[in-house]
Design a protein around this motif. Structure first.
Motif, PDB file in Angstrom:
ATOM      1  N   THR A 139      -3.328   3.831  -2.030  1.00  0.00           N
ATOM      2  CA  THR A 139      -4.475   3.811  -1.112  1.00  0.00           C
ATOM      3  C   THR A 139      -4.932   5.209  -0.722  1.00  0.00           C
ATOM      4  O   THR A 139      -6.029   5.378  -0.207  1.00  0.00           O
ATOM      5  CB  THR A 139      -4.121   3.038   0.173  1.00  0.00           C
ATOM      6  N   ASN A 140      -4.096   6.194  -0.955  1.00  0.00           N
ATOM      7  CA  ASN A 140      -4.422   7.573  -0.533  1.00  0.00           C
ATOM      8  C   ASN A 140      -3.554   8.543  -1.326  1.00  0.00           C
ATOM      9  O   ASN A 140      -2.518   8.150  -1.871  1.00  0.00           O
ATOM     10  CB  ASN A 140      -4.134   7.750   0.969  1.00  0.00           C
TER      11      ASN A 140
ATOM     12  N   ALA B 220       0.873  -1.164   0.000  1.00  0.00           N
ATOM     13  CA  ALA B 220       0.000   0.000   0.000  1.00  0.00           C
ATOM     14  C   ALA B 220       0.912   1.215   0.000  1.00  0.00           C
ATOM     15  O   ALA B 220       1.921   1.219   0.695  1.00  0.00           O
ATOM     16  CB  ALA B 220      -0.886  -0.008   1.239  1.00  0.00           C
TER      17      ALA B 220
ATOM     18  N   TYR C 107       3.061   9.206   9.133  1.00  0.00           N
ATOM     19  CA  TYR C 107       2.953   9.577   7.724  1.00  0.00           C
ATOM     20  C   TYR C 107       3.766  10.855   7.503  1.00  0.00           C
ATOM     21  O   TYR C 107       4.191  11.519   8.444  1.00  0.00           O
ATOM     22  CB  TYR C 107       1.490   9.754   7.328  1.00  0.00           C
ATOM     23  N   GLU C 108       3.956  11.216   6.243  1.00  0.00           N
ATOM     24  CA  GLU C 108       4.912  12.270   5.909  1.00  0.00           C
ATOM     25  C   GLU C 108       4.315  13.665   6.151  1.00  0.00           C
ATOM     26  O   GLU C 108       3.128  13.897   5.948  1.00  0.00           O
ATOM     27  CB  GLU C 108       5.320  12.154   4.438  1.00  0.00           C
TER      28      GLU C 108
ATOM     29  N   MET D  29       6.158   2.238   3.376  1.00  0.00           N
ATOM     30  CA  MET D  29       7.064   1.870   4.483  1.00  0.00           C
ATOM     31  C   MET D  29       7.567   0.438   4.383  1.00  0.00           C
ATOM     32  O   MET D  29       7.898  -0.179   5.396  1.00  0.00           O
ATOM     33  CB  MET D  29       6.329   2.069   5.823  1.00  0.00           C
TER      34      MET D  29
ATOM     35  N   LEU E 200      -4.945  11.709   7.302  1.00  0.00           N
ATOM     36  CA  LEU E 200      -4.717  10.355   6.783  1.00  0.00           C
ATOM     37  C   LEU E 200      -4.685   9.375   7.945  1.00  0.00           C
ATOM     38  O   LEU E 200      -4.040   9.625   8.957  1.00  0.00           O
ATOM     39  CB  LEU E 200      -3.385  10.316   6.023  1.00  0.00           C
TER      40      LEU E 200
ATOM     41  N   ALA F 157      -0.904  11.455  -1.320  1.00  0.00           N
ATOM     42  CA  ALA F 157       0.148  11.943  -0.426  1.00  0.00           C
ATOM     43  C   ALA F 157       0.732  13.177  -1.097  1.00  0.00           C
ATOM     44  O   ALA F 157       1.799  13.137  -1.714  1.00  0.00           O
ATOM     45  CB  ALA F 157       1.191  10.856  -0.197  1.00  0.00           C
TER      46      ALA F 157
ATOM     47  N   GLY G 144       1.170   5.768  -0.620  1.00  0.00           N
ATOM     48  CA  GLY G 144       0.552   7.062  -0.850  1.00  0.00           C
ATOM     49  C   GLY G 144       0.969   7.570  -2.228  1.00  0.00           C
ATOM     50  O   GLY G 144       2.122   7.418  -2.627  1.00  0.00           O
TER      51      GLY G 144
ATOM     52  N   VAL H  30      -6.201   3.615   4.714  1.00  0.00           N
ATOM     53  CA  VAL H  30      -5.256   2.844   3.900  1.00  0.00           C
ATOM     54  C   VAL H  30      -5.749   1.405   3.736  1.00  0.00           C
ATOM     55  O   VAL H  30      -5.786   0.851   2.631  1.00  0.00           O
ATOM     56  CB  VAL H  30      -3.846   2.884   4.541  1.00  0.00           C
TER      57      VAL H  30
HETATM   58  N1  HPA Z   1       2.784   7.214   3.339  1.00  0.00           N
HETATM   59  C1  HPA Z   1       3.558   6.176   3.740  1.00  0.00           C
HETATM   60  N2  HPA Z   1       3.141   4.931   3.712  1.00  0.00           N
HETATM   61  C2  HPA Z   1       1.913   4.679   3.234  1.00  0.00           C
HETATM   62  C3  HPA Z   1       1.080   5.696   2.786  1.00  0.00           C
HETATM   63  C4  HPA Z   1       1.530   7.037   2.851  1.00  0.00           C
HETATM   64  O1  HPA Z   1       0.841   7.995   2.472  1.00  0.00           O
HETATM   65  N3  HPA Z   1      -0.083   5.104   2.362  1.00  0.00           N
HETATM   66  C5  HPA Z   1       0.093   3.771   2.548  1.00  0.00           C
HETATM   67  N4  HPA Z   1       1.285   3.507   3.070  1.00  0.00           N
END
Ligand code: HPA
Length: 285
Positions: free
Chosen positions: A242-243, A118, A200-201, A219, A255, A245, A120, A260
């Protein structure tokens, strides 16, 4: 001199032998399934199922969305070994522990690794639910020293300085694009950036990752791919976006891991179709 803790070949073989003792099948293709994607392995005929805790040294995932078992069975005429769930660096495992399953695959004779995750989407053309074929990766923890190859090299497992010119097999990518086109599945292609997580970032981090050439961020995956290439395997990687970023999200955007996982589940039918179509195109033994 004190060296870092490393698995010996004997320890890797102990894990491989535990698997051999539980199956009569000889897998040639390994699949590692990421967050929310584990159900892909649920419907194989006559599966041999081995819980991770039955295998010595094997890392178990502590994160929801990652189940912990290994399945060996038939898929599209191949004998495959499927990992339902993986361990991550942020859980506290070392890069070596995370990648033990790939070493074990190597010792079992597996020469092709298919890996999903998964991620971003940082490329503005991507939407949640899209699939991205991984053309290349940037392994940020690895570049900073957290690489599974740190330490004494086992020459029987691979070279000290493995080549990474074509980390993701050009041939397998071509097959994947053919398979996607045949089933009208849109398939982006891009660069996966691996970060340590688990936060998350930040917007500034995403801007940085975009500027260094990243299309997606996640990750996992890069450590496993480094070991697979060291082991001489051919690798195919697919990210499920999944999303979004993006550094400038609409106000109020947050998020969550739940988002996710849920989006990962929605993509499963398409990813399943794609993986089956890719496996049909792979030469049978
Ligand atoms: N960032 C880091 N890892 C992830 C993300 C993300 O936006 N979505 C799914 N794994």
């Amino acid at each position: 001199m004190v060296m870092i803790e490393q698995f010996t070949v004997a320890q890797i073989d102990a894990a491989a032998n535990a698997i051999r003792g539980r199956t009569r099948q000889h897998p040639t293709i390994g699949l590692i399934l990421g967050s929310g994607l584990s159900s892909l392995g649920d419907n194989l005929p006559h599966p041999d199922i081995i819980p991770y805790h039955d295998i010595p040294h094997w890392p178990t995932s502590t994160v929801s969305g990652h189940s912990g078992q290994l399945i060996i069975g038939a898929l599209e005429g191949h004998t495959v070994l499927i990992l339902q769930g993986r361990a991550h660096f942020y859980e506290g495992y070392t890069p070596q522990q995370i990648t033990l399953p790939v070493r074990v695959m190597q010792r079992l004779g597996i020469q092709t690794l298919i890996i999903t995750n998964a991620a971003g989407g940082m490329n503005p053309a991507f939407q949640p639910g899209d699939l991205m074929l991984i053309r290349d990766h940037i392994n940020l923890p690895g570049m900073a020293g957290h690489t599974p190859l740190r330490g004494r090299n086992e020459d029987q497992l691979g070279p000290r300085f493995p080549d990474m010119t074509v980390p993701y097999s050009a041939h397998l990518r071509h097959l994947a694009q053919e398979a996607a086109a045949a089933h009208n599945i849109p398939l982006h292609e891009g660069v996966y950036t691996c970060v340590a997580g688990p936060s998350y970032e930040t917007p500034a981090e995403l801007r940085f990752l975009q500027r260094i050439g990243g299309d997606a961020v996640g990750m996992s995956t890069a450590p496993e791919v480094v070991v697979a290439r060291h082991a001489g395997m051919a690798v195919l990687g697919i990210s499920t976006i999944t999303n979004l970023a993006l550094p400038d999200p609409p106000p109020g955007t947050i998020l969550s891991h739940t988002e996710v996982i849920e989006m990962g589940k929605l993509v499963i039918p398409r990813l399943t179709t794609l993986l089956h179509a890719i496996l049909r195109r792979l030469p049978h033994e």
